[in-house]
Design an enzyme around this catalytic site. Structure first.
Site, PDB file in Angstrom:
ATOM      1  N   TRP A  54     -29.417  55.794  27.643  1.00 20.95           N
ATOM      2  CA  TRP A  54     -28.085  56.036  27.112  1.00 20.95           C
ATOM      3  C   TRP A  54     -27.119  56.487  28.118  1.00 20.95           C
ATOM      4  O   TRP A  54     -26.103  56.194  28.375  1.00 20.95           O
ATOM      5  CB  TRP A  54     -28.417  56.952  25.816  1.00 20.95           C
ATOM      6  CG  TRP A  54     -27.384  57.102  24.852  1.00 20.95           C
ATOM      7  CD1 TRP A  54     -26.142  56.429  24.788  1.00 20.95           C
ATOM      8  CD2 TRP A  54     -27.269  57.786  23.608  1.00 20.95           C
ATOM      9  NE1 TRP A  54     -25.399  56.981  23.727  1.00 20.95           N
ATOM     10  CE2 TRP A  54     -26.139  57.689  22.991  1.00 20.95           C
ATOM     11  CE3 TRP A  54     -28.342  58.467  23.135  1.00 20.95           C
ATOM     12  CZ2 TRP A  54     -25.884  58.133  21.780  1.00 20.95           C
ATOM     13  CZ3 TRP A  54     -28.079  59.251  21.951  1.00 20.95           C
ATOM     14  CH2 TRP A  54     -27.154  59.047  21.146  1.00 20.95           C
ATOM     15  N   HIS A 104     -37.157  61.604  36.089  1.00 17.38           N
ATOM     16  CA  HIS A 104     -38.077  62.216  35.031  1.00 17.38           C
ATOM     17  C   HIS A 104     -38.699  63.451  35.804  1.00 17.38           C
ATOM     18  O   HIS A 104     -39.454  64.007  35.341  1.00 17.38           O
ATOM     19  CB  HIS A 104     -39.070  61.273  34.598  1.00 17.38           C
ATOM     20  CG  HIS A 104     -38.353  60.268  33.625  1.00 17.38           C
ATOM     21  ND1 HIS A 104     -37.369  60.527  32.774  1.00 17.38           N
ATOM     22  CD2 HIS A 104     -38.901  59.003  33.264  1.00 17.38           C
ATOM     23  CE1 HIS A 104     -37.322  59.343  31.773  1.00 17.38           C
ATOM     24  NE2 HIS A 104     -38.130  58.410  32.429  1.00 17.38           N
ATOM     25  N   ARG A 126     -34.196  66.577  24.277  1.00 19.95           N
ATOM     26  CA  ARG A 126     -34.434  65.731  22.955  1.00 19.95           C
ATOM     27  C   ARG A 126     -35.520  66.589  22.234  1.00 19.95           C
ATOM     28  O   ARG A 126     -36.634  66.970  22.897  1.00 19.95           O
ATOM     29  CB  ARG A 126     -34.899  64.434  22.876  1.00 19.95           C
ATOM     30  CG  ARG A 126     -34.726  63.553  21.780  1.00 19.95           C
ATOM     31  CD  ARG A 126     -35.273  62.289  21.847  1.00 19.95           C
ATOM     32  NE  ARG A 126     -35.185  61.581  20.621  1.00 19.95           N
ATOM     33  CZ  ARG A 126     -35.372  60.185  20.360  1.00 19.95           C
ATOM     34  NH1 ARG A 126     -36.016  59.384  21.421  1.00 19.95           N
ATOM     35  NH2 ARG A 126     -35.296  59.554  19.460  1.00 19.95           N
ATOM     36  N   SER A 134     -41.434  58.580  20.002  1.00 18.78           N
ATOM     37  CA  SER A 134     -40.864  57.437  20.875  1.00 18.78           C
ATOM     38  C   SER A 134     -41.629  57.121  22.140  1.00 18.78           C
ATOM     39  O   SER A 134     -41.848  55.815  22.422  1.00 18.78           O
ATOM     40  CB  SER A 134     -39.480  58.072  21.547  1.00 18.78           C
ATOM     41  OG  SER A 134     -38.902  56.924  22.222  1.00 18.78           O
ATOM     42  N   PHE A 225     -25.685  53.163  19.576  1.00 15.91           N
ATOM     43  CA  PHE A 225     -26.986  52.616  19.595  1.00 15.91           C
ATOM     44  C   PHE A 225     -26.505  51.035  19.094  1.00 15.91           C
ATOM     45  O   PHE A 225     -27.309  50.223  19.908  1.00 15.91           O
ATOM     46  CB  PHE A 225     -27.877  53.263  18.658  1.00 15.91           C
ATOM     47  CG  PHE A 225     -29.220  52.738  18.418  1.00 15.91           C
ATOM     48  CD1 PHE A 225     -29.922  52.973  19.403  1.00 15.91           C
ATOM     49  CD2 PHE A 225     -29.483  51.699  17.579  1.00 15.91           C
ATOM     50  CE1 PHE A 225     -31.614  52.520  19.437  1.00 15.91           C
ATOM     51  CE2 PHE A 225     -30.919  51.161  17.570  1.00 15.91           C
ATOM     52  CZ  PHE A 225     -31.945  51.790  18.174  1.00 15.91           C
ATOM     53  N   ARG A 253     -35.435  51.336  20.216  1.00 13.00           N
ATOM     54  CA  ARG A 253     -36.271  51.392  18.844  1.00 13.00           C
ATOM     55  C   ARG A 253     -35.610  51.775  17.767  1.00 13.00           C
ATOM     56  O   ARG A 253     -35.281  50.766  17.060  1.00 13.00           O
ATOM     57  CB  ARG A 253     -37.591  52.032  19.191  1.00 13.00           C
ATOM     58  CG  ARG A 253     -38.797  51.779  18.336  1.00 13.00           C
ATOM     59  CD  ARG A 253     -39.820  52.648  18.608  1.00 13.00           C
ATOM     60  NE  ARG A 253     -39.398  53.959  18.502  1.00 13.00           N
ATOM     61  CZ  ARG A 253     -39.495  54.763  17.380  1.00 13.00           C
ATOM     62  NH1 ARG A 253     -40.208  54.338  16.366  1.00 13.00           N
ATOM     63  NH2 ARG A 253     -39.057  56.154  17.430  1.00 13.00           N
TER      64      ARG A 253
HETATM   65  S1  PPS Z   1     -37.133  56.186  29.118  1.00 12.02           S
HETATM   66  O1  PPS Z   1     -38.314  55.194  29.010  1.00 12.02           O
HETATM   67  O2  PPS Z   1     -37.775  57.644  29.322  1.00 12.02           O
HETATM   68  O3  PPS Z   1     -36.027  55.986  30.103  1.00 12.02           O
HETATM   69  O4  PPS Z   1     -36.478  56.288  27.669  1.00 12.02           O
HETATM   70  P1  PPS Z   1     -35.124  56.879  27.302  1.00 12.02           P
HETATM   71  O5  PPS Z   1     -34.111  56.064  27.661  1.00 12.02           O
HETATM   72  O6  PPS Z   1     -35.201  58.153  27.778  1.00 12.02           O
HETATM   73  O7  PPS Z   1     -35.441  57.191  25.764  1.00 12.02           O
HETATM   74  C1  PPS Z   1     -35.439  55.984  25.028  1.00 12.02           C
HETATM   75  C2  PPS Z   1     -35.022  56.466  23.616  1.00 12.02           C
HETATM   76  O8  PPS Z   1     -33.616  56.438  23.480  1.00 12.02           O
HETATM   77  C3  PPS Z   1     -32.951  55.690  22.661  1.00 12.02           C
HETATM   78  N1  PPS Z   1     -31.611  55.275  22.832  1.00 12.02           N
HETATM   79  C4  PPS Z   1     -30.670  55.661  22.068  1.00 12.02           C
HETATM   80  N2  PPS Z   1     -30.481  56.216  20.886  1.00 12.02           N
HETATM   81  C5  PPS Z   1     -29.286  56.326  20.421  1.00 12.02           C
HETATM   82  N3  PPS Z   1     -28.078  56.019  20.939  1.00 12.02           N
HETATM   83  C6  PPS Z   1     -28.163  55.061  21.950  1.00 12.02           C
HETATM   84  N4  PPS Z   1     -27.086  54.394  22.495  1.00 12.02           N
HETATM   85  C7  PPS Z   1     -29.647  54.975  22.608  1.00 12.02           C
HETATM   86  N5  PPS Z   1     -30.007  54.411  23.787  1.00 12.02           N
HETATM   87  C8  PPS Z   1     -31.327  54.640  23.884  1.00 12.02           C
HETATM   88  C9  PPS Z   1     -34.034  54.655  22.416  1.00 12.02           C
HETATM   89  O9  PPS Z   1     -33.994  54.002  21.128  1.00 12.02           O
HETATM   90  C10 PPS Z   1     -35.453  55.534  22.340  1.00 12.02           C
HETATM   91  O10 PPS Z   1     -35.754  56.189  21.354  1.00 12.02           O
HETATM   92  P2  PPS Z   1     -36.370  55.637  20.077  1.00 12.02           P
HETATM   93  O11 PPS Z   1     -36.792  56.917  19.377  1.00 12.02           O
HETATM   94  O12 PPS Z   1     -37.770  55.068  20.449  1.00 12.02           O
HETATM   95  O13 PPS Z   1     -35.742  54.833  19.492  1.00 12.02           O
END
Ligand code: PPS
Length: 295
Positions: A54, A104, A126, A134, A225, A253
């Site tokens: 994000w 990370h 978070r 997640s 999202f 997701r």
């Molecule tokens: S990683 O693999 O660590 O890089 O993943 P990361 O990007 O940190 O986290 C992925 C989760 O962020 C959610 N996500 C979002 N949520 C809201 N809005 C936007 N735009 C967005 N983009 C990414 C993504 O859906 C993952 O969370 P979950 O709960 O699995 O949906």
């Protein structure tokens, strides 16, 4: 186990932090510490599954002054890469400014110069129950991570810190404890869900960006999202199948607060709360645990 014995994708401890064999190289990770830092460098630091991709989208859009077309020439993972991945630490040294990176890693691996107030750091946190859920789903999709037997199996692993990122509590507390040494902005995933516009404005101000209201509105629009999920350069659907098995789920997701309630048992929740209270009793930031608690 050390790196000489590890098979590809084994989790191998290195200086108190798990690295993934074949994805990370311990010598390269060690070199990050001595990297020279430019004032224009920006590092987004997250525990996994806390909003990294994000933030990649937001940083790219801020750079492009909200022009979504200008961000479509290249993948976000290429323009705002993880510094700890094999090859990326070396590429960082000669990369053109502005060098936007995500990581990370724990604090002790990051460039020393950050603690001399060079460059900028954005830490995104978070609520850890949603992080756990997640991450559980991500372990099924990511071929470089061991597929959990079931949710309980992963719950135990997470509580022990037996994952990439190690212990969530250590990660956030260590980074937070160094906040006065660095140019750092702390934000939470939940704040971004609650009011993306104001978080984008804070980030823009922190990075000394000069965007019009319309440009800022476009940054927000293309990082929701719903919209981001449709952008292949941002949503990770173009990651090769040998790294992510797209049939098993999607990187983007659910993107909400409180999905843990669909996964945690009452006993798991009570145990988690006990650990959370013990570990975080002196920690000044609070979290939102349920989408319905958003005002
Ligand atoms: S990683 O693999 O660590 O890089 O993943 P990361 O990007 O940190 O986290 C992925 C989760 O962020 C959610 N996500 C979002 N949520 C809201 N809005 C936007 N735009 C967005 N983009 C990414 C993504 O859906 C993952 O969370 P979950 O709960 O699995 O949906």
């Amino acid at each position: 186990m050390d790196f000489t014995e590890a098979k590809s994708h084994d989790l191998v401890p290195h200086k108190g932090f798990n690295l993934i064999s074949g994805i990370h190289d311990p010598d390269e990770v060690d070199q990050i510490y001595n990297s020279e830092i430019r004032d224009s460098d920006v590092f987004v630091i997250t525990y996994p599954k806390s909003g990294t991709i994000w933030m990649q989208q937001i940083l790219r859009l801020l750079e492009a002054k909200g022009d979504i077309q200008a961000t479509k020439d290249e993948l976000n993972s290429v323009q705002v890469p993880w510094i700890e991945l094999i090859g990326n630490g070396k590429a960082f040294v000669t990369a053109p400014s502005p060098r936007l990176r995500v990581a990370h890693l724990q604090y002790h691996f990051m460039p020393l110069a950050l603690s001399q107030k060079k460059g900028k750091v954005i830490y995104v946190a978070r609520n850890p129950k949603d992080v756990l859920v997640s991450y559980f789903h991500f372990h099924k999709v990511a071929t470089m991570l061991e597929t959990p037997k079931d949710f309980n199996d992963f719950f135990e692993k997470f509580m022990k810190g037996g994952v990439y990122g190690n212990c969530w509590f250590d990660h956030i507390k260590t980074w937070y404890s160094h906040k006065d040494d660095m140019n750092i902005l702390f934000i939470t995933y939940e704040e971004m869900i609650q009011d993306l516009q104001s978080v984008v404005e804070r980030i823009s101000l922190f990075l000394d960006k000069d965007l019009t209201d319309e440009q800022l509105a476009n940054v927000v629009k293309h990082s929701t999202f719903r919209n981001m999920k449709k952008i292949p350069q941002a949503n990770y659907e173009l990651v090769p199948e040998d790294l992510l098995d797209h049939h098993k789920g999607s990187f983007m997701r659910k993107g909400t607060i409180g999905d843990w309630k669909n996964h945690f048992t009452v006993a798991q929740n009570e145990r988690f709360d006990q650990v959370f209270q013990k570990e975080m009793k002196d920690f000044p930031l609070s979290f939102i645990w349920d989408i319905n608690d958003i005002v």
